[in-house]
Motif scaffolding. Structure first.
Motif, PDB file in Angstrom:
ATOM      1  N   ARG A  56      -7.353  -0.761   5.685  1.00  0.00           N
ATOM      2  CA  ARG A  56      -7.086   0.322   6.629  1.00  0.00           C
ATOM      3  C   ARG A  56      -5.814   1.079   6.280  1.00  0.00           C
ATOM      4  O   ARG A  56      -5.738   2.302   6.443  1.00  0.00           O
ATOM      5  N   LEU A  57      -4.802   0.375   5.773  1.00  0.00           N
ATOM      6  CA  LEU A  57      -3.569   1.068   5.398  1.00  0.00           C
ATOM      7  C   LEU A  57      -3.790   1.962   4.187  1.00  0.00           C
ATOM      8  O   LEU A  57      -3.200   3.044   4.084  1.00  0.00           O
ATOM      9  N   LEU A  58      -4.643   1.525   3.279  1.00  0.00           N
ATOM     10  CA  LEU A  58      -4.890   2.321   2.072  1.00  0.00           C
ATOM     11  C   LEU A  58      -5.651   3.606   2.371  1.00  0.00           C
ATOM     12  O   LEU A  58      -5.730   4.490   1.512  1.00  0.00           O
ATOM     13  N   LEU A  59      -6.205   3.729   3.560  1.00  0.00           N
ATOM     14  CA  LEU A  59      -6.817   4.998   3.962  1.00  0.00           C
ATOM     15  C   LEU A  59      -5.762   6.040   4.314  1.00  0.00           C
ATOM     16  O   LEU A  59      -6.061   7.229   4.398  1.00  0.00           O
ATOM     17  N   HIS A  60      -4.517   5.599   4.529  1.00  0.00           N
ATOM     18  CA  HIS A  60      -3.458   6.500   4.958  1.00  0.00           C
ATOM     19  C   HIS A  60      -2.405   6.739   3.890  1.00  0.00           C
ATOM     20  O   HIS A  60      -1.651   7.707   3.976  1.00  0.00           O
ATOM     21  N   THR A  61      -2.316   5.879   2.910  1.00  0.00           N
ATOM     22  CA  THR A  61      -1.406   6.068   1.781  1.00  0.00           C
ATOM     23  C   THR A  61      -1.756   5.056   0.692  1.00  0.00           C
ATOM     24  O   THR A  61      -2.137   3.919   1.014  1.00  0.00           O
ATOM     25  N   PRO A  62      -1.631   5.448  -0.572  1.00  0.00           N
ATOM     26  CA  PRO A  62      -1.817   4.470  -1.647  1.00  0.00           C
ATOM     27  C   PRO A  62      -0.556   3.662  -1.916  1.00  0.00           C
ATOM     28  O   PRO A  62      -0.553   2.792  -2.771  1.00  0.00           O
TER      29      PRO A  62
END
Length: 250
Positions: A56-62
């Motif tokens: 889920r975090l990788l949907l907002h920043t790499p």
């Protein structure tokens, strides 16, 4: 985990992109104090939570880093749980590409204080998981260095015109939050940029003179406090520190 989606959007519930995210979870998951059994998370549930968290975090920043949990210096048994849960978090973050960065505060404290159990000069007091000024300064510097590394990677990716989004994160024909962010608006003067679905507006409290109103289409209504705004077709009413009342224009 239940509130994560609310934390990752703007105050107007708009999806957004972050330059970098650094996270930590662990001390309360092992119920280190014994006072909050409802906070205890089993190892299997902890692993599952981190697997979801990573996706889920990788949907907002790499650019994401995980901070390891600091030791429980006064209790070997509880500290062994901390070690176990740190190993779970690190294994999940390195399980598949992209492998995320690790900010290892656990090792930093062990290097400063020695093997558990210890009585250390950077503790707030003995039998505590908290730290004094020197301790928190050391930990803050380590986290700041982790952020700097992530931001340096972001700058390199932007300069090279690339980013590290995982394939399959979004549906066919759907763009990532990172790509949507880049399609936003640059405000007059070039020092403030607003993400897509927002509008540049005057802001008395911004050093650039501009802020972002999360409302479209233009023109939006600047409120008289030079801080808040209302969507097109709405008029600003009374304002407070926390916001202004927006109502249909007569």
């Amino acid at each position: 985990m239940q509130c994560l989606d609310q934390w990752l959007v703007t105050s107007m519930l708009q999806e957004t992109h972050y330059d970098a995210i650094v996270i930590n979870s662990g001390l309360h998951d092992v119920n280190y104090s014994g006072s909050y059994p409802e906070e205890y998370t089993s190892p299997d549930a902890y692993k599952s939570n981190f697997e979801q968290l990573k996706k889920r975090l990788l949907l907002h920043t790499p650019h994401v880093a995980v901070v390891t949990t600091t030791p429980v210096g006064y209790d070997v048994d509880i500290n062994n749980l901390v070690v176990q849960y740190n190993e779970i978090a690190v294994s999940v973050m390195h399980a598949e590409e992209p492998a995320l960065d690790i900010v290892d505060l656990y090792t930093a404290v062990i290097n400063a204080c020695g093997k558990v159990p210890y009585n250390c000069s950077i503790e707030a007091n003995h039998m505590s998981v908290h730290y004094n000024r020197a301790g928190y300064t050391m930990l803050a510097q380590a986290v700041a260095n982790g952020f700097k590394k992530l931001l340096a990677t972001q700058a390199e990716n932007l300069a090279a015109g690339r980013h590290r989004w995982r394939r399959g994160s979004f549906g066919e024909g759907e763009t990532s939050g990172f790509e949507r962010q880049l399609s936003g608006t640059v405000c007059p003067g070039g020092r403030t940029a607003c993400p897509v679905n927002s509008t540049c507006t005057a802001n008395h409290y911004s050093s650039t003179g501009y802020g972002c109103c999360y409302a479209q289409p233009e023109p939006v209504q600047d409120c008289r406090d030079s801080w808040h705004c209302c969507a097109h077709g709405l008029a600003c009413g009374s304002c407070s520190l926390h916001g202004c009342m927006c109502s249909p224009q007569a």
